[in-house]
Design a protein around this motif. Structure first.
Motif, short mmCIF file in Angstrom:
data_model
loop_
_atom_site.label_atom_id
_atom_site.label_comp_id
_atom_site.label_asym_id
_atom_site.label_seq_id
_atom_site.Cartn_x
_atom_site.Cartn_y
_atom_site.Cartn_z
N VAL A 79 -11.10 1.08 11.88
CA VAL A 79 -10.35 1.36 10.66
C VAL A 79 -10.55 0.23 9.66
N ILE A 80 -10.77 0.60 8.42
CA ILE A 80 -10.88 -0.38 7.34
C ILE A 80 -9.48 -0.59 6.77
N GLN A 81 -9.02 -1.83 6.80
CA GLN A 81 -7.70 -2.17 6.28
C GLN A 81 -7.84 -2.66 4.84
N ILE A 82 -7.03 -2.11 3.96
CA ILE A 82 -6.98 -2.58 2.57
C ILE A 82 -5.54 -3.00 2.31
N ASP A 83 -5.34 -4.29 2.16
CA ASP A 83 -3.99 -4.85 2.07
C ASP A 83 -3.13 -4.22 0.98
N LYS A 84 -3.72 -3.84 -0.13
CA LYS A 84 -2.95 -3.33 -1.27
C LYS A 84 -2.53 -1.88 -1.11
N ILE A 85 -2.99 -1.21 -0.05
CA ILE A 85 -2.67 0.20 0.14
C ILE A 85 -1.99 0.39 1.49
N SER A 86 -0.78 0.93 1.46
CA SER A 86 0.00 1.07 2.69
C SER A 86 -0.49 2.23 3.55
N ARG A 87 -0.28 2.09 4.83
CA ARG A 87 -0.62 3.15 5.77
C ARG A 87 0.16 4.43 5.45
N ASP A 88 1.43 4.28 5.05
CA ASP A 88 2.24 5.45 4.69
C ASP A 88 1.59 6.24 3.55
N PHE A 89 1.07 5.52 2.56
CA PHE A 89 0.40 6.18 1.44
C PHE A 89 -0.82 6.95 1.94
N LEU A 90 -1.62 6.31 2.79
CA LEU A 90 -2.82 6.96 3.32
C LEU A 90 -2.46 8.23 4.09
N VAL A 91 -1.45 8.13 4.95
CA VAL A 91 -1.05 9.27 5.77
C VAL A 91 -0.48 10.39 4.91
N SER A 92 0.41 10.07 3.99
CA SER A 92 1.04 11.11 3.19
C SER A 92 0.09 11.78 2.21
N ASN A 93 -1.00 11.10 1.87
CA ASN A 93 -1.98 11.67 0.94
C ASN A 93 -3.27 12.10 1.63
N MET A 94 -3.31 12.00 2.95
CA MET A 94 -4.49 12.39 3.75
C MET A 94 -5.77 11.79 3.17
N VAL A 95 -5.78 10.47 3.12
CA VAL A 95 -6.91 9.73 2.58
C VAL A 95 -7.15 8.50 3.46
N VAL A 96 -8.43 8.14 3.64
CA VAL A 96 -8.77 7.00 4.46
C VAL A 96 -10.01 6.31 3.89
N PRO A 97 -9.99 4.96 3.84
CA PRO A 97 -11.19 4.27 3.36
C PRO A 97 -12.30 4.38 4.40
N ILE A 98 -13.52 4.66 3.93
CA ILE A 98 -14.64 4.77 4.88
C ILE A 98 -15.75 3.76 4.62
#
Length: 138
Positions: free
Chosen positions: A70-89
């Motif tokens: 998993v690519i971690q981006i400090d400025k973007i929360s996991r909750d945001f990623l999950v609720s918007n169905m988006v992931v950095p690749i």
């Protein structure tokens, strides 16, 4: 721009009657058309994604295109990623590429750009919800 139902009919994945049934069900269910098609078992998630990628003229990425970790981006929360169905690749100095279930959503692009402070170019590609969910569970 061709409607997604028309594309699926042209591809032989749906009949026009299936499109009508799905539109009626969409009114009752209140969900996106693609979600309704998939829930009713009228098309597979992959068939719908291929049609959406064609309609929106965007790339479709599959699980094999995702990074092993998993690519971690400090400025973007996991909750945001999950609720918007988006992931950095992928991440570089100039661009961050995200796989999204609904990459054509203008809110998503705007929110990601704001979170990152507009410092890098954003690229959104289409990903299957199942692949995104799996990536977010890592």
């Amino acid at each position: 721009m061709k409607k997604i139902g028309e594309i699926l009919v042209d591809q032989g994945k749906l009949s026009e009657r299936d499109v009508e049934r799905a539109l009626l069900a969409q009114n009752e269910m209140g969900e996106r058309f693609g979600q309704v098609l998939i829930k009713l078992g009228l098309v597979s998630e992959l068939d719908f994604a291929n049609a959406l990628a064609e309609q929106q003229k965007i790339s479709l990425v599959l699980s094999s295109d995702y990074p092993a970790e998993v690519i971690q981006i400090d400025k973007i929360s996991r909750d945001f990623l999950v609720s918007n169905m988006v992931v950095p690749i992928s991440v570089s100095d100039k661009e961050i590429c995200f796989s999204a279930a609904v990459p054509q959503d203008p809110f998503l692009f705007k929110a990601l750009n704001m979170a990152l402070g507009g410092t890098v170019k954003l690229k959104l590609v289409l990903g299957l919800e199942t692949d995104i969910s799996k990536a977010l569970q890592m």
